[in-house]
Motif scaffolding. Structure first.
Motif, PDB file in Angstrom:
ATOM      1  N   GLY A   7       0.505  -0.979   0.069  1.00 50.31           N
ATOM      2  CA  GLY A   7       0.265  -0.091   0.039  1.00 50.31           C
ATOM      3  C   GLY A   7       1.192   1.076   0.268  1.00 50.31           C
ATOM      4  N   TRP A   8       1.945   1.113   0.659  1.00 52.26           N
ATOM      5  CA  TRP A   8       3.070   2.910   0.385  1.00 52.26           C
ATOM      6  C   TRP A   8       3.327   2.432  -0.744  1.00 52.26           C
ATOM      7  CZ3 TRP A   8       3.079   5.825   4.169  1.00 52.26           C
ATOM      8  CH2 TRP A   8       2.796   5.147   5.398  1.00 52.26           C
ATOM      9  N   ILE A   9       4.150   4.134  -1.266  1.00 49.79           N
ATOM     10  CA  ILE A   9       4.577   4.113  -2.781  1.00 49.79           C
ATOM     11  C   ILE A   9       5.511   5.827  -2.047  1.00 49.79           C
ATOM     12  CG2 ILE A   9       2.631   3.676  -4.298  1.00 49.79           C
ATOM     13  CD1 ILE A   9       1.895   6.549  -4.180  1.00 49.79           C
ATOM     14  N   VAL A  10       6.883   5.587  -2.619  1.00 49.53           N
ATOM     15  CA  VAL A  10       6.864   7.036  -3.119  1.00 49.53           C
ATOM     16  C   VAL A  10       6.776   8.097  -3.897  1.00 49.53           C
ATOM     17  CG1 VAL A  10       9.668   7.990  -3.540  1.00 49.53           C
ATOM     18  CG2 VAL A  10       9.523   5.304  -2.701  1.00 49.53           C
ATOM     19  N   TYR A  21       6.676   9.427   1.964  1.00 52.56           N
ATOM     20  CA  TYR A  21       6.268   7.698   1.031  1.00 52.56           C
ATOM     21  C   TYR A  21       4.266   7.988   1.641  1.00 52.56           C
ATOM     22  CZ  TYR A  21      11.260   6.415   1.297  1.00 52.56           C
ATOM     23  OH  TYR A  21      12.142   6.272   1.551  1.00 52.56           O
ATOM     24  N   TYR A  22       3.794   7.231   0.584  1.00 57.61           N
ATOM     25  CA  TYR A  22       2.459   7.535   0.407  1.00 57.61           C
ATOM     26  C   TYR A  22       1.708   6.540   0.872  1.00 57.61           C
ATOM     27  CZ  TYR A  22      -2.398   8.717  -0.937  1.00 57.61           C
ATOM     28  OH  TYR A  22      -3.596   8.952  -1.144  1.00 57.61           O
ATOM     29  N   ASN A  23       0.439   6.425   1.902  1.00 56.58           N
ATOM     30  CA  ASN A  23      -0.180   5.150   1.774  1.00 56.58           C
ATOM     31  C   ASN A  23      -1.239   5.270   0.931  1.00 56.58           C
ATOM     32  OD1 ASN A  23      -2.127   2.980   2.731  1.00 56.58           O
ATOM     33  ND2 ASN A  23      -0.752   2.221   4.494  1.00 56.58           N
ATOM     34  N   THR A  24      -2.272   4.655  -0.111  1.00 60.86           N
ATOM     35  CA  THR A  24      -2.319   4.520  -0.525  1.00 60.86           C
ATOM     36  C   THR A  24      -3.833   4.082  -0.282  1.00 60.86           C
ATOM     37  OG1 THR A  24      -2.266   2.365  -1.781  1.00 60.86           O
ATOM     38  CG2 THR A  24      -1.427   4.424  -2.991  1.00 60.86           C
ATOM     39  N   THR A  25      -3.816   3.021   0.753  1.00 60.64           N
ATOM     40  CA  THR A  25      -5.000   3.224   1.395  1.00 60.64           C
ATOM     41  C   THR A  25      -5.661   3.990   2.621  1.00 60.64           C
ATOM     42  OG1 THR A  25      -4.046   0.406   1.514  1.00 60.64           O
ATOM     43  CG2 THR A  25      -5.552   0.663   2.537  1.00 60.64           C
ATOM     44  N   THR A  26      -4.741   4.269   2.834  1.00 59.18           N
ATOM     45  CA  THR A  26      -4.930   4.935   3.681  1.00 59.18           C
ATOM     46  C   THR A  26      -4.447   6.026   3.987  1.00 59.18           C
ATOM     47  OG1 THR A  26      -2.564   4.836   5.031  1.00 59.18           O
ATOM     48  CG2 THR A  26      -4.156   3.300   6.187  1.00 59.18           C
ATOM     49  N   GLN A  27      -4.049   6.985   2.987  1.00 61.91           N
ATOM     50  CA  GLN A  27      -4.152   8.194   2.646  1.00 61.91           C
ATOM     51  C   GLN A  27      -2.982   9.355   3.770  1.00 61.91           C
ATOM     52  OE1 GLN A  27      -7.955   9.615   1.734  1.00 61.91           O
ATOM     53  NE2 GLN A  27      -8.449   9.670  -0.235  1.00 61.91           N
ATOM     54  N   GLU A  28      -2.376   7.933   4.788  1.00 61.00           N
ATOM     55  CA  GLU A  28      -1.477   8.646   4.819  1.00 61.00           C
ATOM     56  C   GLU A  28      -0.065   8.803   4.146  1.00 61.00           C
ATOM     57  OE1 GLU A  28       1.239   7.446   9.199  1.00 61.00           O
ATOM     58  OE2 GLU A  28      -0.288   5.965   7.969  1.00 61.00           O
ATOM     59  N   SER A  29       0.216  10.225   5.032  1.00 58.54           N
ATOM     60  CA  SER A  29       1.669  10.322   4.652  1.00 58.54           C
ATOM     61  C   SER A  29       3.132  10.841   4.919  1.00 58.54           C
ATOM     62  CB  SER A  29       2.169  11.701   3.531  1.00 58.54           C
ATOM     63  OG  SER A  29       1.161  12.758   3.763  1.00 58.54           O
ATOM     64  N   GLN A  30       4.162  10.289   5.196  1.00 56.27           N
ATOM     65  CA  GLN A  30       5.185  10.723   5.914  1.00 56.27           C
ATOM     66  C   GLN A  30       6.603  10.480   5.267  1.00 56.27           C
ATOM     67  OE1 GLN A  30       4.403   7.124   7.967  1.00 56.27           O
ATOM     68  NE2 GLN A  30       6.400   5.862   7.684  1.00 56.27           N
ATOM     69  N   TRP A  31       7.161  11.590   6.340  1.00 49.43           N
ATOM     70  CA  TRP A  31       8.986  11.328   5.458  1.00 49.43           C
ATOM     71  C   TRP A  31       9.747  10.493   5.682  1.00 49.43           C
ATOM     72  CZ3 TRP A  31       8.999  15.354   2.290  1.00 49.43           C
ATOM     73  CH2 TRP A  31       8.486  16.402   2.541  1.00 49.43           C
ATOM     74  N   GLU A  32       9.076   9.542   7.216  1.00 48.47           N
ATOM     75  CA  GLU A  32      10.391   8.517   7.476  1.00 48.47           C
ATOM     76  C   GLU A  32       9.438   6.986   6.629  1.00 48.47           C
ATOM     77  OE1 GLU A  32       8.327  10.148   9.588  1.00 48.47           O
ATOM     78  OE2 GLU A  32      10.370  11.535  10.182  1.00 48.47           O
ATOM     79  N   ARG A  33      10.690   6.531   5.506  1.00 48.31           N
ATOM     80  CA  ARG A  33      10.318   5.491   5.276  1.00 48.31           C
ATOM     81  C   ARG A  33       9.803   4.402   6.016  1.00 48.31           C
ATOM     82  NH1 ARG A  33      12.764   3.182   0.846  1.00 48.31           N
ATOM     83  NH2 ARG A  33      12.144   0.687   1.231  1.00 48.31           N
ATOM     84  N   PRO A  34       8.662   4.067   5.810  1.00 46.87           N
ATOM     85  CA  PRO A  34       7.612   3.416   6.445  1.00 46.87           C
ATOM     86  C   PRO A  34       8.243   1.798   6.620  1.00 46.87           C
ATOM     87  CG  PRO A  34       7.073   3.165   4.348  1.00 46.87           C
ATOM     88  CD  PRO A  34       7.578   3.621   4.176  1.00 46.87           C
TER      89      PRO A  34
END
Length: 121
Positions: A7-10, A21-34
């Motif tokens: 679910g995560w993409i760069v 990093y962006y989670n296409t399922t939860t629409q969460e984004s963050q700077w740190e690699r999940p």
């Protein structure tokens, strides 16, 4: 294979010019690699410095000569605090508006056990 959890993409931040990093399922984004936590004895830190005319060096990467008073600097800081309380990420403000030359850099600092404190320089 990207090595990211499902679910995560760069993506590339247009405003910061760096990957996030962006989670296409939860629409969460963050700077740190999940899935890759920082070692437990380190933290990421940034600061938001607003200089005034009586600062040790009253200049910055943003302004060649700073002429604001200490009171004006405190007003600016209080405006940033209001934005943070309204949901603006602290790191976004620090990287865009800090008068410190390291504003666009991320640091990893050793945790020393002391608490963070706000200071006006």
């Amino acid at each position: 294979m990207s090595g990211l959890p499902e679910g995560w993409i760069v993506k590339m931040s247009q405003s910061h010019g760096k990957e996030y990093y962006y989670n296409t399922t939860t629409q969460e984004s963050q700077w740190e690699r999940p899935g890759c936590a920082a070692p437990p004895d380190t933290v990421r830190a940034s600061h938001l410095l607003v200089k005034h005319k009586d600062s040790r060096r009253p200049s910055s990467w943003r302004e060649e000569r700073i002429t604001r008073s200490k009171e004006e600097a405190l007003e600016i800081l209080n405006g940033y605090l209001s934005q943070i309380k309204s949901g603006t990420p602290f790191a976004d403000l620090a990287s865009q508006f800090s008068d410190c030359s390291s504003a666009k850099q991320w640091y990893q600092r050793r945790v020393r056990g002391d608490s963070l404190r706000e200071e006006t320089k």
